[in-house]
Design a protein around this motif. Structure first.
Motif, PDB file in Angstrom:
ATOM      1  N   ALA A 119     -14.355  39.854  26.817  1.00  0.00           N
ATOM      2  CA  ALA A 119     -12.898  39.591  27.040  1.00  0.00           C
ATOM      3  C   ALA A 119     -12.073  40.333  27.862  1.00  0.00           C
ATOM      4  O   ALA A 119     -11.043  39.584  28.074  1.00  0.00           O
ATOM      5  CB  ALA A 119     -12.482  40.368  25.393  1.00  0.00           C
ATOM      6  N   ALA A 120     -12.848  41.068  28.686  1.00  0.00           N
ATOM      7  CA  ALA A 120     -11.971  41.596  29.591  1.00  0.00           C
ATOM      8  C   ALA A 120     -12.032  40.844  31.266  1.00  0.00           C
ATOM      9  O   ALA A 120     -11.085  41.094  31.962  1.00  0.00           O
ATOM     10  CB  ALA A 120     -12.508  43.133  30.068  1.00  0.00           C
ATOM     11  N   VAL A 121     -12.955  40.074  31.465  1.00  0.00           N
ATOM     12  CA  VAL A 121     -13.164  39.516  32.615  1.00  0.00           C
ATOM     13  C   VAL A 121     -13.602  37.867  32.424  1.00  0.00           C
ATOM     14  O   VAL A 121     -13.962  37.676  31.262  1.00  0.00           O
ATOM     15  CB  VAL A 121     -14.382  40.219  33.462  1.00  0.00           C
ATOM     16  CG1 VAL A 121     -13.802  41.755  33.699  1.00  0.00           C
ATOM     17  CG2 VAL A 121     -15.553  40.297  32.898  1.00  0.00           C
ATOM     18  N   ARG A 122     -13.386  37.331  33.574  1.00  0.00           N
ATOM     19  CA  ARG A 122     -14.075  35.933  33.567  1.00  0.00           C
ATOM     20  C   ARG A 122     -15.178  35.518  34.415  1.00  0.00           C
ATOM     21  O   ARG A 122     -15.536  34.509  34.381  1.00  0.00           O
ATOM     22  CB  ARG A 122     -12.804  34.998  34.247  1.00  0.00           C
ATOM     23  CG  ARG A 122     -11.364  35.219  33.202  1.00  0.00           C
ATOM     24  CD  ARG A 122     -10.373  34.366  34.007  1.00  0.00           C
ATOM     25  NE  ARG A 122     -10.558  33.118  34.064  1.00  0.00           N
ATOM     26  CZ  ARG A 122     -10.262  32.181  33.324  1.00  0.00           C
ATOM     27  NH1 ARG A 122      -9.500  32.431  32.182  1.00  0.00           N
ATOM     28  NH2 ARG A 122     -10.439  30.931  33.222  1.00  0.00           N
ATOM     29  N   ILE A 123     -15.551  36.609  35.137  1.00  0.00           N
ATOM     30  CA  ILE A 123     -16.714  36.147  36.036  1.00  0.00           C
ATOM     31  C   ILE A 123     -18.011  36.493  35.087  1.00  0.00           C
ATOM     32  O   ILE A 123     -18.016  36.997  34.006  1.00  0.00           O
ATOM     33  CB  ILE A 123     -16.900  37.428  37.088  1.00  0.00           C
ATOM     34  CG1 ILE A 123     -16.898  38.533  36.751  1.00  0.00           C
ATOM     35  CG2 ILE A 123     -15.738  37.004  38.202  1.00  0.00           C
ATOM     36  CD1 ILE A 123     -17.059  39.648  37.910  1.00  0.00           C
TER      37      ILE A 123
END
Length: 228
Positions: A50-54
């Motif tokens: 939930a914290a990042v897109r990578i």
């Protein structure tokens, strides 16, 4: 020369955000670095996702060392992580004699069928790394070997790495080489010049080892070094 892949080890959402903001392309998610990285809890994976897109590659390892432990447990953890959205993994197991534990590796790979995965540094600790590559090279989804060329790290493994890169495209050598394990900044220019295009760090982007979080500024320094 193409932009290299830069993978950073993350234990928490804080690590993940710092790595992404500093320029990491992908994260390897683990817990318990005292045991050299074990499978994270599903809840922690969810927080990081939930914290990042990578992209995230999740470790499948439930005990220190390279023996698999309970394959049923590994497969169950893989299933739970997949149900939460995990779609890339890290795995690889050895038998007591240092040969690849092909039955365990295949069984866990089957539990993540359709996902891409890395065979981790078990290859560096094996009795015969060429035999490991030959045994696992055609397993579905395997696209990367994480390796320093030696159990002792990049300093000792550079000749092996160069030899393996020269065999790219051969059976067992079609996967990308992701260099990690004793990797230091001074290694990078020579490795880049030799044609390596994927790098993996953990403690090198933390101010005070594993007791401190990932430092976005240190990640950015590595990103600039790799892109130079």
């Amino acid at each position: 020369m193409s932009r290299p892949i830069f993978e950073v080890i993350a234990l928490t959402a804080q690590d993940a955000r710092a790595a992404e903001s500093g320029g990491a392309d992908r994260l390897e998610l683990v817990s318990d670095m005292a045991a050299d990285g074990l499978t994270p809890a599903v809840a922690e994976f969810a927080r990081i996702r939930a914290a990042v897109r990578i992209p995230l590659r999740v470790m499948l390892r439930i005990r220190d060392g390279f023996a698999p432990g309970s394959v049923d447990d590994l497969r169950a953890r893989a299933a739970a992580l997949r149900a939460e959205g995990a779609d890339e993994f890290v795995l690889g197991f050895l038998a007591a004699d240092g040969a690849v534990d092909l039955a365990a590796t295949r069984a866990v790979a089957e539990a993540v069928a359709g996902c891409r995965w890395t065979f981790h540094r078990a290859v560096d600790h094996s009795a015969d790394r060429a035999a490991v590559r030959a045994a696992v090279g055609d397993l579905p989804g395997l696209d990367t070997f994480l390796t320093s060329g030696s159990a002792a790290g990049v300093d000792a493994g550079r000749e092996v790495l160069a030899t393996e890169l020269a065999r790219a495209g051969e059976p067992g050598y079609r996967q990308r080489i992701l260099i990690g394990g004793g990797l230091r900044a001074e290694h990078v220019p020579g490795l880049r010049a030799a044609g390596f295009d994927a790098f993996h760090v953990g403690g090198a982007v933390r101010a005070d080892g594993w007791e401190s979080p990932v430092d976005a500024a240190k990640v950015a320094e590595w990103r600039a070094l790799l892109d130079a």
